[in-house]
Structure formats: C-alpha cells, structure tokens
Design a protein around this motif. Structure first.
Motif, PDB file in Angstrom:
ATOM      1  N   VAL A  82       0.839  -1.203   0.000  1.00 35.54           N
ATOM      2  CA  VAL A  82       0.000   0.000   0.000  1.00 35.54           C
ATOM      3  C   VAL A  82       0.873   1.252   0.000  1.00 35.54           C
ATOM      4  O   VAL A  82       0.621   2.220  -0.726  1.00 35.54           O
ATOM      5  N   PHE A  86       1.102   4.261  -2.830  1.00 33.65           N
ATOM      6  CA  PHE A  86       0.982   5.697  -2.566  1.00 33.65           C
ATOM      7  C   PHE A  86       2.163   6.450  -3.165  1.00 33.65           C
ATOM      8  O   PHE A  86       2.007   7.501  -3.794  1.00 33.65           O
ATOM      9  N   LEU A 100      -6.947  10.838  -0.636  1.00 36.21           N
ATOM     10  CA  LEU A 100      -6.861   9.406  -0.386  1.00 36.21           C
ATOM     11  C   LEU A 100      -6.107   9.118   0.909  1.00 36.21           C
ATOM     12  O   LEU A 100      -6.454   8.186   1.638  1.00 36.21           O
ATOM     13  N   LEU A 101      -5.094   9.941   1.207  1.00 33.48           N
ATOM     14  CA  LEU A 101      -4.334   9.767   2.445  1.00 33.48           C
ATOM     15  C   LEU A 101      -5.245   9.934   3.659  1.00 33.48           C
ATOM     16  O   LEU A 101      -5.179   9.143   4.612  1.00 33.48           O
ATOM     17  N   VAL A 104      -7.516   6.800   3.937  1.00 30.48           N
ATOM     18  CA  VAL A 104      -6.790   5.605   4.381  1.00 30.48           C
ATOM     19  C   VAL A 104      -6.413   5.710   5.851  1.00 30.48           C
ATOM     20  O   VAL A 104      -6.526   4.730   6.602  1.00 30.48           O
ATOM     21  N   HIS A 107      -9.505   4.945   7.947  1.00 27.17           N
ATOM     22  CA  HIS A 107      -9.873   3.520   7.956  1.00 27.17           C
ATOM     23  C   HIS A 107      -8.873   2.689   8.758  1.00 27.17           C
ATOM     24  O   HIS A 107      -9.266   1.702   9.392  1.00 27.17           O
ATOM     25  N   LEU A 108      -7.613   3.062   8.760  1.00 27.03           N
ATOM     26  CA  LEU A 108      -6.629   2.328   9.565  1.00 27.03           C
ATOM     27  C   LEU A 108      -6.902   2.510  11.055  1.00 27.03           C
ATOM     28  O   LEU A 108      -6.887   1.538  11.827  1.00 27.03           O
ATOM     29  N   TYR A 111     -10.127   0.690  11.901  1.00 28.34           N
ATOM     30  CA  TYR A 111      -9.860  -0.757  11.953  1.00 28.34           C
ATOM     31  C   TYR A 111      -9.213  -1.142  13.283  1.00 28.34           C
ATOM     32  O   TYR A 111      -9.609  -2.133  13.922  1.00 28.34           O
ATOM     33  N   THR A 121      -1.689  -2.275  11.494  1.00 32.62           N
ATOM     34  CA  THR A 121      -1.952  -0.836  11.551  1.00 32.62           C
ATOM     35  C   THR A 121      -0.659  -0.046  11.666  1.00 32.62           C
ATOM     36  O   THR A 121      -0.459   0.957  10.971  1.00 32.62           O
ATOM     37  N   SER A 124       1.313  -0.225   8.367  1.00 42.56           N
ATOM     38  CA  SER A 124       0.649   0.529   7.301  1.00 42.56           C
ATOM     39  C   SER A 124       0.838   2.024   7.482  1.00 42.56           C
ATOM     40  O   SER A 124       1.117   2.753   6.509  1.00 42.56           O
ATOM     41  N   ILE A 128       2.713   4.407   4.712  1.00 43.64           N
ATOM     42  CA  ILE A 128       2.062   5.456   3.918  1.00 43.64           C
ATOM     43  C   ILE A 128       2.556   6.852   4.280  1.00 43.64           C
ATOM     44  O   ILE A 128       2.347   7.805   3.510  1.00 43.64           O
ATOM     45  N   THR A 197      -7.259  10.895  13.027  1.00 46.62           N
ATOM     46  CA  THR A 197      -7.001  11.362  11.669  1.00 46.62           C
ATOM     47  C   THR A 197      -6.849  12.877  11.620  1.00 46.62           C
ATOM     48  O   THR A 197      -5.959  13.408  10.933  1.00 46.62           O
TER      49      THR A 197
END
Length: 347
Positions: A82, A86, A100-101, A104, A107-108, A111, A121, A124, A128, A197
């Motif tokens: 992933v 990116f 998109l960042l 993502v 969602h991380l 999750y 996590t 990822s 990214i 986020t």
C-alpha cells in the motif's frame, strides 16, 4: 526451554516460576540478541529490529502462534505494498493523493479501534507516511527502504519466537484477553478514528507536500502516539510521554559515553544486556513508573542508534531527538485539547 525444575537449583526454579522474572529475562535477552544480529550484519534499516523487538516484548503478550506470525509477515508485505502504491502512483497527483491519504488514515485507525491487528496498523501507517517522503527524493530509495523494513520486521518475528523459547512464560500465566474484531459499525471507534485522523493528517500533508524530511520524526511519532486511545487524555498523556523521552535520553547519555570509553562490540552488548535487564525489571514491576520505562527504552535505542554513525555529534543528536519528540508530543496535546473542547465534547 527451562521447564525441568529437578535440574535447577531452588533459587533458579523460583526465577523460572515467576512470570515477572521470565518476562524481564526474555526482554533483556531478546533485545540484546536482536542488537547483536542487527549491528553484526548491518543490513539497511537493521536498527528497526531491536526497536520492534523491545516494543513488543515490553507488552504482556503470550508467545505468538505460527498462524499469527505468518499473518504478521503477510501484513507487513500488504502494508508496504500500500505504501509503495501511494509513493509510486498517487504522489504525482497531489490533490487526489491528499484526499486518499485522509481516507486511508481514517480507515486504519477505525480498523484498529474495532479490535484490528496492531501490527498491521503500525506497519501501514509507517509505510504510507514515510515512503512518500523518501520517494520525493528518489523512487528507487523507497523500494530499498521497503525491502529493508520488511526484512527487519520478519526477523523481529523470529526474535520473538527465540526469546519465548529460551524464556517461556510459566504455564499458569494469565494474559489480557484481546477483544475480537468487530465487523459491526461502532460509533465510538469511528469518533476515535476521526480524532486521530484530524491530528495526524494536517502535519502529514504539510510535511509530505513540502518534503520536510528533516522533521520526519515528528510526523512519525505523532502517528504512532495516536494509536493509543489514552492519549486523548491530553496533558497527562503528554507529560507521561515527555518524561519517558527525558528518561531514555538520560540513560542514553550515560550509555553513549560508556561505549566511547570502551569501544568494543562485546562490551556494548554486555552494557546493553545490563541496561535492558534494569529497564525490563522496571517495566514489568507493575507500578506507576512502569509506563515511563517502556517508552523510555525505545527512546534510548533511537538516540543511541543515531549516535553510532561516523563523525556523529552525540550532544547535537541528543538535543535534536529530545526536541523533535517533545515537539510531536506538544503538537498532539494541543490539537487534541482543541478537538475535545470544540468538536468532541464529552457528555
């Protein structure tokens, strides 16, 4: 490995029957062995293996199963797949990349807050955030970084197996029950993910857009610190992290000048074993100070590793690391306080 009490003296049997003593010995053994292999072979990003090993062995976790270990290895590959996506495809479209960042990242965190894999996590988020910063200067360097990172993480899993085999937990040891992954929508998890986020995305977007690689540590630590929900407590969490950093820095200063006085690899490993044994004892003591020593030891490893290069100025590195980590803490605390006061008010 040490299971037959008839072959051990009474005092040694008591040591192996104590969960705290076994975890302390496992922590010291695992960290020292990983440093011996990492700095003895010295592949790209080898210093990450001792850091990951110390991070996981400091947690009261059981021996990872074969299935869990394989899943973690696959998770590392997925995470950096992933991250490379990116870096190599979306980075050339800045607006789409930033949108998109944000998605993502949310969602991380979502999750993770629903009981997802901490390892996936963590890998990822690092992928990214860090890989685009490297790809800004050279795409080939991002691929090399990914290979070194994956290699270090896989060896970390092997270190965990070896450490648990040599110093296993007593059979009666109880571990915290990990909550099962929740597939149903969770409003609490969504709010925590949104909060994390909103903390990480602005600083990540700023640093990646302008290529501020010199301050990469602030962005990385900001993302890692927000993995823990208790950081939303604001000042208390920031104070704890800052004290941990200062504690690790103080021990790193003493550690560094001792290895300068005796510049031998064997002495370095012996000193590291004694130091990690002391930190392990404090980490697993279960008192109010334990939380400082866990993060403090990670800070010690980071500072010492940065000081081991040729012509490195320890004092400058020491001050820089303290300021950067402290800057990440101050940023997190300030943003969280604003979010909690105006947007996420508690009932």
């Amino acid at each position: 490995m040490f299971t037959n009490s008839h072959l051990c003296p009474d005092w040694l049997s008591k040591v192996f029957a104590s969960a705290m003593h076994m975890r302390t010995l496992r922590f010291a053994f695992g960290v020292t062995l990983s440093c011996a292999i990492a700095y003895g072979i010295d592949w790209p990003l080898a210093f990450l293996m001792p850091i990951f090993t110390a991070l996981i062995l400091a947690m009261p976790l059981p021996k990872p199963s074969v299935r869990a270990s394989l899943n973690n290895m696959l998770s590392t590959l997925k995470a950096f797949g992933v991250g490379l996506g990116f870096s190599l495809f979306f980075l050339q479209f800045p607006i789409a990349y930033l949108l998109l960042l944000a998605v993502v990242l949310f969602h991380l965190y979502y999750y993770l807050n629903r009981g997802g894999s901490f390892w996936f996590t963590l890998m990822s988020i690092i992928a990214i955030l860090v890989l685009p910063m490297i790809a800004n200067s050279h795409e080939g360097l991002a691929i090399s970084f990914s290979m070194g990172f994956v290699y270090s993480s896989w060896l970390t899993i092997a270190m965990l197996w070896i450490a648990h085999y040599v110093f296993p937990d007593p059979s009666f040891t109880h571990f915290p029950v990990k909550p099962k992954y929740n597939n149903i929508y969770s409003n609490v998890a969504a709010k925590r993910a949104l909060k994390s986020t909103l903390v990480v995305f602005p600083i990540a977007a700023l640093f990646i857009t302008y290529g501020l690689s010199d301050y990469l540590l602030i962005m990385t630590f900001s993302a890692i610190f927000t993995l823990k929900p208790d950081l939303s407590e604001g000042k208390a969490a920031g104070k704890n992290s800052l004290l941990s950093t200062l504690l690790g820095g103080l021990f790193a200063w003493c550690f560094y000048w001792l290895i300068v006085a005796v510049p031998l690899f064997h002495f370095y490993l012996l000193l590291l074993f004694v130091t990690s044994l002391y930190f392990g004892q404090k980490i697993f003591a279960g008192n109010n100070l334990s939380k400082y020593y866990s993060s403090g030891f990670i800070a010690l490893l980071i500072i010492i590793n940065s000081s081991m290069s040729v012509d490195a100025n320890f004092n400058a590195i020491f001050i820089q690391r303290i300021l950067l980590i402290s800057g990440a803490i101050v940023y997190i605390v300030c943003v969280l306080k604003v979010l909690e006061r105006y947007f996420f008010k508690s009932p």
